[in-house]
Design a protein around this motif. Structure first.
Motif, PDB file in Angstrom:
ATOM      1  N   VAL A  18       0.931  -1.251   0.209  1.00  0.00           N
ATOM      2  CA  VAL A  18      -0.083   0.163  -0.192  1.00  0.00           C
ATOM      3  C   VAL A  18       0.792   1.119  -0.087  1.00  0.00           C
ATOM      4  N   LYS A  19       0.539   2.315  -0.622  1.00  0.00           N
ATOM      5  CA  LYS A  19       1.112   3.513  -0.538  1.00  0.00           C
ATOM      6  C   LYS A  19       2.494   3.594  -0.989  1.00  0.00           C
ATOM      7  N   THR A  20       2.714   2.991  -2.074  1.00  0.00           N
ATOM      8  CA  THR A  20       4.280   2.516  -2.521  1.00  0.00           C
ATOM      9  C   THR A  20       4.761   3.932  -3.128  1.00  0.00           C
ATOM     10  N   ARG A  21       3.946   4.945  -3.389  1.00  0.00           N
ATOM     11  CA  ARG A  21       4.558   6.051  -4.064  1.00  0.00           C
ATOM     12  C   ARG A  21       5.059   7.020  -2.518  1.00  0.00           C
ATOM     13  N   LEU A  22       4.348   7.133  -1.642  1.00  0.00           N
ATOM     14  CA  LEU A  22       4.482   7.419  -0.251  1.00  0.00           C
ATOM     15  C   LEU A  22       5.769   7.042   0.431  1.00  0.00           C
ATOM     16  N   ALA A  23       5.771   5.505   0.224  1.00  0.00           N
ATOM     17  CA  ALA A  23       6.757   4.647   0.891  1.00  0.00           C
ATOM     18  C   ALA A  23       8.362   5.159   0.339  1.00  0.00           C
ATOM     19  N   ARG A  24       8.255   5.843  -0.633  1.00  0.00           N
ATOM     20  CA  ARG A  24       9.642   6.304  -1.489  1.00  0.00           C
ATOM     21  C   ARG A  24      10.452   7.193  -0.346  1.00  0.00           C
ATOM     22  N   ASP A  25       9.402   8.139   0.419  1.00  0.00           N
ATOM     23  CA  ASP A  25       9.639   9.143   1.272  1.00  0.00           C
ATOM     24  C   ASP A  25       9.729   8.693   2.693  1.00  0.00           C
ATOM     25  N   VAL A  26       8.881   7.831   3.048  1.00  0.00           N
ATOM     26  CA  VAL A  26       8.838   7.389   4.477  1.00  0.00           C
ATOM     27  C   VAL A  26       9.045   6.110   4.912  1.00  0.00           C
ATOM     28  N   GLY A  27       9.298   5.350   4.077  1.00  0.00           N
ATOM     29  CA  GLY A  27       9.581   3.752   4.154  1.00  0.00           C
ATOM     30  C   GLY A  27       7.855   3.188   4.125  1.00  0.00           C
ATOM     31  N   HIS A  28       8.284   1.499   3.799  1.00  0.00           N
ATOM     32  CA  HIS A  28       6.979   0.993   3.509  1.00  0.00           C
ATOM     33  C   HIS A  28       6.266   0.739   4.770  1.00  0.00           C
ATOM     34  N   LYS A  29       6.963   0.506   5.964  1.00  0.00           N
ATOM     35  CA  LYS A  29       6.155   0.264   7.101  1.00  0.00           C
ATOM     36  C   LYS A  29       5.420   1.567   7.808  1.00  0.00           C
ATOM     37  N   LYS A  30       6.131   2.680   7.665  1.00  0.00           N
ATOM     38  CA  LYS A  30       5.201   3.921   7.936  1.00  0.00           C
ATOM     39  C   LYS A  30       4.403   4.269   7.031  1.00  0.00           C
ATOM     40  N   ALA A  31       4.509   4.049   5.728  1.00  0.00           N
ATOM     41  CA  ALA A  31       3.254   4.222   4.867  1.00  0.00           C
ATOM     42  C   ALA A  31       2.234   3.414   4.968  1.00  0.00           C
ATOM     43  N   ALA A  32       2.354   2.046   5.275  1.00  0.00           N
ATOM     44  CA  ALA A  32       1.405   1.063   5.848  1.00  0.00           C
ATOM     45  C   ALA A  32       0.660   1.881   6.897  1.00  0.00           C
ATOM     46  N   GLU A  33       1.288   2.259   8.068  1.00  0.00           N
ATOM     47  CA  GLU A  33       0.902   2.783   9.285  1.00  0.00           C
ATOM     48  C   GLU A  33      -0.241   3.952   8.815  1.00  0.00           C
ATOM     49  N   ILE A  34       0.408   4.681   8.187  1.00  0.00           N
ATOM     50  CA  ILE A  34      -0.367   5.801   7.768  1.00  0.00           C
ATOM     51  C   ILE A  34      -1.839   5.506   6.873  1.00  0.00           C
ATOM     52  N   TYR A  35      -1.571   4.564   6.246  1.00  0.00           N
ATOM     53  CA  TYR A  35      -2.794   4.060   5.277  1.00  0.00           C
ATOM     54  C   TYR A  35      -3.745   3.661   6.267  1.00  0.00           C
ATOM     55  N   ARG A  36      -3.410   2.825   7.406  1.00  0.00           N
ATOM     56  CA  ARG A  36      -4.264   2.176   8.154  1.00  0.00           C
ATOM     57  C   ARG A  36      -5.032   3.213   8.840  1.00  0.00           C
ATOM     58  N   ASP A  37      -4.233   4.108   9.628  1.00  0.00           N
ATOM     59  CA  ASP A  37      -4.676   5.403  10.267  1.00  0.00           C
ATOM     60  C   ASP A  37      -5.786   6.023   9.624  1.00  0.00           C
ATOM     61  N   ILE A  38      -5.446   6.444   8.096  1.00  0.00           N
ATOM     62  CA  ILE A  38      -6.476   7.364   7.301  1.00  0.00           C
ATOM     63  C   ILE A  38      -7.690   6.494   6.903  1.00  0.00           C
ATOM     64  N   THR A  39      -7.273   4.971   6.696  1.00  0.00           N
ATOM     65  CA  THR A  39      -8.674   4.280   6.554  1.00  0.00           C
ATOM     66  C   THR A  39      -9.525   4.166   7.710  1.00  0.00           C
ATOM     67  N   GLU A  40      -9.133   3.874   8.953  1.00  0.00           N
ATOM     68  CA  GLU A  40      -9.864   4.069   9.869  1.00  0.00           C
ATOM     69  C   GLU A  40     -10.585   5.173  10.162  1.00  0.00           C
ATOM     70  N   LEU A  41     -10.155   6.277  10.053  1.00  0.00           N
ATOM     71  CA  LEU A  41     -10.826   7.455   9.965  1.00  0.00           C
ATOM     72  C   LEU A  41     -11.851   7.661   8.934  1.00  0.00           C
ATOM     73  N   VAL A  42     -11.577   7.267   7.854  1.00  0.00           N
ATOM     74  CA  VAL A  42     -12.674   7.289   6.981  1.00  0.00           C
ATOM     75  C   VAL A  42     -13.608   6.348   7.089  1.00  0.00           C
ATOM     76  N   ILE A  43     -13.451   5.200   7.652  1.00  0.00           N
ATOM     77  CA  ILE A  43     -14.486   4.516   7.958  1.00  0.00           C
ATOM     78  C   ILE A  43     -15.334   4.695   8.983  1.00  0.00           C
ATOM     79  N   ARG A 190       1.652  11.335  -1.652  1.00  0.00           N
ATOM     80  CA  ARG A 190       3.084  11.781  -1.556  1.00  0.00           C
ATOM     81  C   ARG A 190       3.134  12.537  -0.087  1.00  0.00           C
ATOM     82  N   VAL A 191       4.454  12.769   0.427  1.00  0.00           N
ATOM     83  CA  VAL A 191       4.811  13.096   1.484  1.00  0.00           C
ATOM     84  C   VAL A 191       4.111  14.376   1.898  1.00  0.00           C
ATOM     85  N   GLU A 192       4.109  15.459   0.947  1.00  0.00           N
ATOM     86  CA  GLU A 192       3.297  16.731   1.068  1.00  0.00           C
ATOM     87  C   GLU A 192       2.140  16.589   1.459  1.00  0.00           C
ATOM     88  N   ASP A 193       1.453  15.534   0.895  1.00  0.00           N
ATOM     89  CA  ASP A 193       0.033  15.182   1.266  1.00  0.00           C
ATOM     90  C   ASP A 193      -0.384  15.024   2.769  1.00  0.00           C
TER      91      ASP A 193
END
Length: 200
Positions: A18-43, A190-193
């Motif tokens: 998930v969030k492979t473009r974002l992961a280029r800046d923050v790493g795959h683990k952090k990108a997955a954590e961010i995706y999880r957090d946003i998904t839970e908020l949206v749900i 992207r990280v600026e998002d």
């Protein structure tokens, strides 16, 4: 039965998937954590409480259904189908319309500003238009809705570019269909998002 069905497309938040473009800046683990957090908020924010729609989660990958049911309990899950995002969205719209929907609205899960008012507004817009689109700040779109399948609008689109919305609207115009719009929102590719999603 409610004739408005909202589908939200969610990938399991596995690092590297998930969030492979974002992961280029923050790493795959952090990108997955961010995706999880946003998904839970949206749900939480798209719960159809007091709104005139039902919600279905379109999940991927198939082997993670049990994990999804533990992560997001109390939801109705349907597997995503298709080889690319265009096929998956087309199939998702068809799936929603087979669930008795007269109007189907589809989004992803990575839009922090998404809420039930936006979704309800999209269904209302379909009273007066063939399609509804939610433009994203990066030139794509975060929401699409319609009253019957229009597979042509998912073909020959250069996905994950700033031309997605323009190309899609061009196809809609060629088909002589009417389109309405929901408010412009930001996704998180992207990280600026991340400025649009203040995490704790």
């Amino acid at each position: 039965m409610n004739r408005n069905v909202y589908g939200i497309m969610i990938k399991y938040p596995e690092p590297g998937r998930v969030k492979t473009r974002l992961a280029r800046d923050v790493g795959h683990k952090k990108a997955a954590e961010i995706y999880r957090d946003i998904t839970e908020l949206v749900i939480i924010n798209t719960l159809p409480v007091g709104q005139n729609y039902r919600r279905i989660i379109l999940y991927d990958p198939p082997e993670r259904l049990g994990d999804f049911e533990q992560w997001l309990p109390g939801n109705h899950f349907v597997l995503q189908q298709g080889n690319d995002i265009g096929e998956r969205m087309d199939n998702a719209i068809r799936e929603l319309l087979t669930h008795g929907a007269e109007r189907a609205v589809l989004t992803g899960a990575d839009i922090p500003g998404l809420n039930s008012d936006v979704i309800a507004g999209a269904f209302t817009a379909l009273d007066h238009a063939d399609l509804v689109i939610g433009p994203a700040k990066d030139g794509g779109y975060y929401l699409i809705g319609m009253k019957k399948p229009h597979p042509e609008i998912f073909l020959n689109i250069t996905w994950s570019t700033a031309e997605v919305l323009e190309q899609t609207v061009g196809v809609i115009e060629e088909l002589h269909l009417t389109v309405a719009y929901t408010p412009v929102l930001a996704d998180t590719d992207r990280v600026e998002d991340l400025a649009h999603f203040p995490r704790p």
